[in-house]
Write a protein that holds these residues in place. Structure first.
Motif, mmCIF file in Angstrom:
data_model
loop_
_atom_site.group_PDB
_atom_site.id
_atom_site.type_symbol
_atom_site.label_atom_id
_atom_site.label_comp_id
_atom_site.label_asym_id
_atom_site.label_seq_id
_atom_site.Cartn_x
_atom_site.Cartn_y
_atom_site.Cartn_z
ATOM 1 N N VAL A 82 1.105 -1.149 0.315
ATOM 2 C CA VAL A 82 0.222 0.195 -0.328
ATOM 3 C C VAL A 82 0.864 1.245 0.493
ATOM 4 O O VAL A 82 1.753 1.403 1.080
ATOM 5 C CB VAL A 82 -0.583 0.112 1.352
ATOM 6 C CG1 VAL A 82 -2.015 1.403 1.109
ATOM 7 C CG2 VAL A 82 -1.926 -1.535 1.511
ATOM 8 N N LEU A 101 -4.701 -0.520 7.698
ATOM 9 C CA LEU A 101 -2.994 -0.847 7.746
ATOM 10 C C LEU A 101 -2.230 -1.741 8.341
ATOM 11 O O LEU A 101 -1.327 -2.595 7.780
ATOM 12 C CB LEU A 101 -2.508 0.838 7.729
ATOM 13 C CG LEU A 101 -3.735 1.575 6.426
ATOM 14 C CD1 LEU A 101 -2.698 3.203 7.128
ATOM 15 C CD2 LEU A 101 -3.078 1.380 5.224
ATOM 16 N N ARG A 104 -2.171 -5.123 6.441
ATOM 17 C CA ARG A 104 -1.359 -5.377 5.814
ATOM 18 C C ARG A 104 0.007 -5.821 5.348
ATOM 19 O O ARG A 104 0.980 -6.134 7.114
ATOM 20 C CB ARG A 104 -1.883 -4.305 4.193
ATOM 21 C CG ARG A 104 -2.780 -3.565 4.169
ATOM 22 C CD ARG A 104 -3.862 -4.868 2.872
ATOM 23 N NE ARG A 104 -2.770 -4.752 2.112
ATOM 24 C CZ ARG A 104 -4.440 -3.647 1.125
ATOM 25 N NH1 ARG A 104 -4.878 -2.980 1.429
ATOM 26 N NH2 ARG A 104 -3.134 -3.623 -0.333
ATOM 27 N N LEU A 107 3.801 -1.767 3.686
ATOM 28 C CA LEU A 107 3.103 -0.265 3.075
ATOM 29 C C LEU A 107 4.581 0.445 2.715
ATOM 30 O O LEU A 107 6.138 0.681 3.382
ATOM 31 C CB LEU A 107 3.132 0.712 4.601
ATOM 32 C CG LEU A 107 2.314 -0.699 5.644
ATOM 33 C CD1 LEU A 107 1.450 0.454 6.697
ATOM 34 C CD2 LEU A 107 0.483 -0.955 4.634
ATOM 35 N N HIS A 129 -1.454 0.130 -7.888
ATOM 36 C CA HIS A 129 -0.945 -0.034 -7.161
ATOM 37 C C HIS A 129 -2.564 0.629 -6.050
ATOM 38 O O HIS A 129 -2.750 0.772 -7.034
ATOM 39 C CB HIS A 129 0.240 0.649 -6.171
ATOM 40 C CG HIS A 129 1.767 -0.303 -6.496
ATOM 41 N ND1 HIS A 129 1.412 -1.484 -6.112
ATOM 42 C CD2 HIS A 129 2.622 0.497 -7.534
ATOM 43 C CE1 HIS A 129 3.284 -1.914 -7.270
ATOM 44 N NE2 HIS A 129 3.578 -0.828 -8.089
ATOM 45 N N ASP A 130 -2.383 -0.161 -4.851
ATOM 46 C CA ASP A 130 -3.558 0.695 -3.826
ATOM 47 C C ASP A 130 -2.503 1.781 -3.106
ATOM 48 O O ASP A 130 -1.655 1.691 -2.179
ATOM 49 C CB ASP A 130 -3.736 -0.670 -2.080
ATOM 50 C CG ASP A 130 -4.931 0.472 -1.534
ATOM 51 O OD1 ASP A 130 -5.159 -0.432 -0.411
ATOM 52 O OD2 ASP A 130 -5.090 1.687 -2.102
ATOM 53 N N ARG A 132 -2.870 5.441 -1.287
ATOM 54 C CA ARG A 132 -3.999 6.119 -0.279
ATOM 55 C C ARG A 132 -2.799 7.730 -0.114
ATOM 56 O O ARG A 132 -2.631 7.494 0.636
ATOM 57 C CB ARG A 132 -4.074 5.419 0.785
ATOM 58 C CG ARG A 132 -4.609 4.018 1.130
ATOM 59 C CD ARG A 132 -5.720 3.746 0.628
ATOM 60 N NE ARG A 132 -6.173 2.551 0.580
ATOM 61 C CZ ARG A 132 -6.902 1.914 1.693
ATOM 62 N NH1 ARG A 132 -7.179 2.704 2.407
ATOM 63 N NH2 ARG A 132 -6.674 -0.302 1.064
#
Ligand SMILES: N#Cc1c(-c2ccc3ccn(Cc4ccc(CN5CCCCC5)cc4)c3c2)n[nH]c1N
Length: 246
Positions: A82, A101, A104, A107, A129-130, A132
């Motif tokens: 992420v 988060l 996951r 990060l 990708h993810d 945020r």
């Protein structure tokens, strides 16, 4: 969990070597890698910024160094990261997002400086990708490194085995569960008397039911005083159920 942080101020992330996060790294629960963005520049001055198209105040971070950095970093691990972009214009960082988060495996934080990163970087990585974009609050900082320290600590403390007492975050403010959405009440420890100030008798009564109710009442009072908006969110039926369970 693997955490990558790309920044022009790697020394700003030194606090990730101490305390809760530092201990989790030493125990192998966290793999934290801090990268200097300037390592992906190729000019003599290690340039990372330029003037904004369309004019306006300040400078904007150039896309090329970020692109080379994120290409290399996202290609270097297993699984899907992420990418967390601290920005004043992001979605609010909440306990709920911290918990998401924390679930996951990887990060990648991209704290920027100046007026932020060329928009095309978020567009480029958002396609595969993810990504945020997150804000830690309604105030303006000079860069994203402090928000990364905040977010990493909020996430790390939710990881299994990182907090000493597994129960510690059960009653966090904003956490789902018995005291959800209420602020914590006051806490006390020894000595029983300090500068003529005594601790509340109920806390040494040994009566756990009374203690739990007192703490709940204190949490309600504090929430009403400091965060009435949270009370309005509370479901009165849930509060009654909690009352009956105490
Ligand atoms: N998370 C978080 C943050 C941040 C944060 C996070 C990341 C960066 C990277 C750079 N900055 C500095 C900055 C400050 C203001 C503005 C907005 N401009 C102001 C001038 C006119 C145009 C618009 C942009 C960039 C950052 C600030 N601030 N507050 C939070 N909760």
């Amino acid at each position: 969990m693997r955490l990558d942080v790309v920044t022009i101020f790697p020394e700003y992330l030194a606090p990730l070597e101490v305390s809760l996060v530092g201990k989790a790294r030493a125990r192998g629960q966290l793999d934290v890698r801090v990268h200097d963005l300037r390592g992906w520049t190729h000019d003599r001055h290690h340039t990372v910024d330029d003037t904004p198209y369309g004019g306006g105040p300040g400078m904007v971070m150039k896309p090329e160094p970020w692109g080379e950095a994120l290409d290399e970093i996202t290609a270097s691990g297993d699984g899907e990261p992420v990418i967390v972009v601290p920005t004043p214009s992001g979605r609010p960082f909440t306990q709920e997002l911290a918990a998401e988060l924390a679930g996951r495996d990887w990060l990648v934080f991209t704290p920027a400086r100046y007026e932020g990163i060329d928009r095309r970087v978020v567009e480029e990585y958002g396609e595969r990708h993810d990504v945020r974009e997150v804000s830690i609050g309604d105030y303006v900082l000079a860069g994203g490194e402090a928000p990364v320290l905040v977010m990493v600590e909020a996430v790390a403390r939710l990881l299994p085995g990182v907090l000493g007492n597994a129960e510690s975050h059960r009653d966090d403010s904003f956490a789902p569960g018995a005291m959800a959405d209420l602020l914590e009440g006051p806490v006390y420890t020894k000595p029983p008397s300090w500068r003529g100030r005594e601790i509340p008798e109920v806390l040494v009564s040994g009566h756990h039911g009374r203690i739990a109710r007192w703490r709940r009442d204190q949490a309600l009072t504090r929430t009403a005083a400091h965060r009435p908006d949270l009370l309005r969110r509370c479901d009165p039926r849930a509060l009654d159920r909690q009352d009956r369970a105490l």
